[in-house]
Design an enzyme around this catalytic site. Structure first.
Site, PDB file in Angstrom:
ATOM      1  N   GLY A   1       0.867  -1.189   0.000  1.00  0.00           N
ATOM      2  CA  GLY A   1       0.000   0.000   0.000  1.00  0.00           C
ATOM      3  C   GLY A   1       0.899   1.233   0.000  1.00  0.00           C
TER       4      GLY A   1
ATOM      5  CB  ILE B   1       3.598   2.520   4.705  1.00  0.00           C
ATOM      6  CG1 ILE B   1       2.792   3.674   5.329  1.00  0.00           C
ATOM      7  CG2 ILE B   1       4.926   2.340   5.446  1.00  0.00           C
ATOM      8  CD1 ILE B   1       2.342   3.454   6.770  1.00  0.00           C
TER       9      ILE B   1
ATOM     10  CB  THR C   1       7.181  -0.431  10.545  1.00  0.00           C
ATOM     11  OG1 THR C   1       6.975  -0.698   9.156  1.00  0.00           O
ATOM     12  CG2 THR C   1       8.659  -0.352  10.847  1.00  0.00           C
TER      13      THR C   1
ATOM     14  NE  ARG D   1      -1.820  -0.567  14.355  1.00  0.00           N
ATOM     15  CZ  ARG D   1      -1.231   0.568  13.979  1.00  0.00           C
ATOM     16  NH1 ARG D   1       0.068   0.591  13.729  1.00  0.00           N
ATOM     17  NH2 ARG D   1      -1.937   1.694  13.879  1.00  0.00           N
TER      18      ARG D   1
ATOM     19  CD  GLU E   1       2.561  -1.425  20.136  1.00  0.00           C
ATOM     20  OE1 GLU E   1       2.747  -2.203  19.178  1.00  0.00           O
ATOM     21  OE2 GLU E   1       2.308  -0.239  20.005  1.00  0.00           O
TER      22      GLU E   1
ATOM     23  CG  HIS F   1       3.789   1.732  17.678  1.00  0.00           C
ATOM     24  ND1 HIS F   1       2.636   0.989  17.799  1.00  0.00           N
ATOM     25  CD2 HIS F   1       3.696   2.338  16.455  1.00  0.00           C
ATOM     26  CE1 HIS F   1       1.895   1.129  16.711  1.00  0.00           C
ATOM     27  NE2 HIS F   1       2.513   1.947  15.885  1.00  0.00           N
TER      28      HIS F   1
END
Ligand code: DGY
Length: 318
Positions: free
Chosen positions: A156, A158, A235, A237, A266, A284
């Site tokens: 996508g 990124i 980077t 999830r 997390e 994060h």
């Protein structure tokens, strides 16, 4: 009567200024540490607009406890922290901050890739501990990056930006998922099945959103397909990767290393992760540049203000 906005954490100044200048009543939780769930629900009770973080869980119980809610504006591009179906059923708009953090997050993915492949954190600790006694042929040998095969899972915005940054490193680019004309024309990237990508890549970088279909996308079977010399970069999830399976793969040297910005539970880390040398861990910080976080703040605030003012908002997820 003026509408109320609840902001769950202080944002960079540019966003706060916009909020202060608005016609709405603003309630801000000024501390960097999160509120307890109970206090969060109480504070959101009167809110018409909520500006929240990716770590705030906005589930059905939260929305039901905030009966005036018209908009949830997430200070992030990912919005897996929000129950979209429930928001839709209640007619609550949900907005995010797309586009503005694309390059910054891609930069961090590269930073992690370089850090783990060229053993930068290990080298830094080595130096600080006074262990450098002179140049040695075998000291801190890592992996070359140029000329290698880079696999992008999730091409996508990124993922595409990340792949484009490989220009200059003469890499073969593989990607899975929908055809991506930019990658194919700019980098001669090959669109392949994930199985092929995992088998042939020297670096696998994850850029998919967290959905039911991407939960544990990378687990024991996928690590078994990867080269023993390959690295995983995440980077996206945390829950996209089965973290226990990753620890096992790293321990058993099934793969060479990993660079992580996100974690399955997390902010907790699966026990064993911090004991490994072949993993680089970041808290994060994909979008965490001063410039980008400031632009995100303005965008998140504007999204909320536009919806409350009945104006169009181009960053509506629903
Ligand atoms: C996002 O915006 O979803 C990123 O994870 C923030 O770093």
């Amino acid at each position: 009567m003026a509408k109320n906005i609840f902001l769950s954490r202080p944002l960079p100044e540019a966003g706060m200024e916009l909020l202060k200048q608005s016609e709405f009543n603003v309630d801000i939780h000024w501390d960097e540490e999160p509120l307890s769930r109970e206090t969060m629900l109480k504070r959101a009770q009167k809110a018409h607009g909520l500006i929240c973080l990716l770590s705030d869980i906005i589930d059905p119980a939260f929305m039901d406890a905030a009966p005036h809610l018209e908009v949830i504006s997430n200070y992030a591009v990912g919005y897996n922290n929000i129950d979209i179906d429930h928001a839709k059923s209640k007619g609550i708009a949900v907005c995010n901050t797309p586009g503005v953090l694309t390059i910054t997050t891609a930069e961090l993915a590269w930073a992690l890739l370089f850090a783990v492949a060229r053993r930068i954190p290990e080298s830094d600790i080595f130096m600080r501990n006074g262990k450098f006694t002179g140049w040695k042929p075998m000291l801190m040998l890592g992996s070359s990056i140029h000329g290698k095969t880079l696999g992008i899972i999730g091409a996508g915005q990124i993922g595409t930006a990340f792949a484009l940054m490989s220009k200059g490193y003469n890499m073969r680019i593989l990607y899975s998922g929908k055809p991506n004309r930019i990658l194919e024309s700019e980098l001669h990237a090959e669109n392949v099945e994930m199985h092929t990508l995992l088998c042939e890549s020297d670096f696998v970088s994850l850029h998919v959103p967290l959905r039911n279909s991407t939960y544990h996308l990378i687990g024991k079977e996928e690590f078994a397909l990867m080269k023993a010399s390959a690295y995983l970069i995440n980077t996206a999830r945390g829950p996209v990767v089965d973290e226990q399976a990753l620890i096992n793969a790293l321990k058993e040297k099934r793969i060479a290393g990993a660079g992580l910005d996100v974690y399955e539970y997390e902010p907790k880390l699966t026990p064993g992760l911090t004991e490994l040398d072949n993993v680089v861990l970041a808290p994060h910080i994909g979008s965490a540049s001063i410039e980008t976080r400031s632009i995100m703040a303005v965008m998140a605030v504007k999204n909320c203000l536009n919806i409350l003012r009945g104006k169009p908002c181009k960053n509506r997820v629903i």
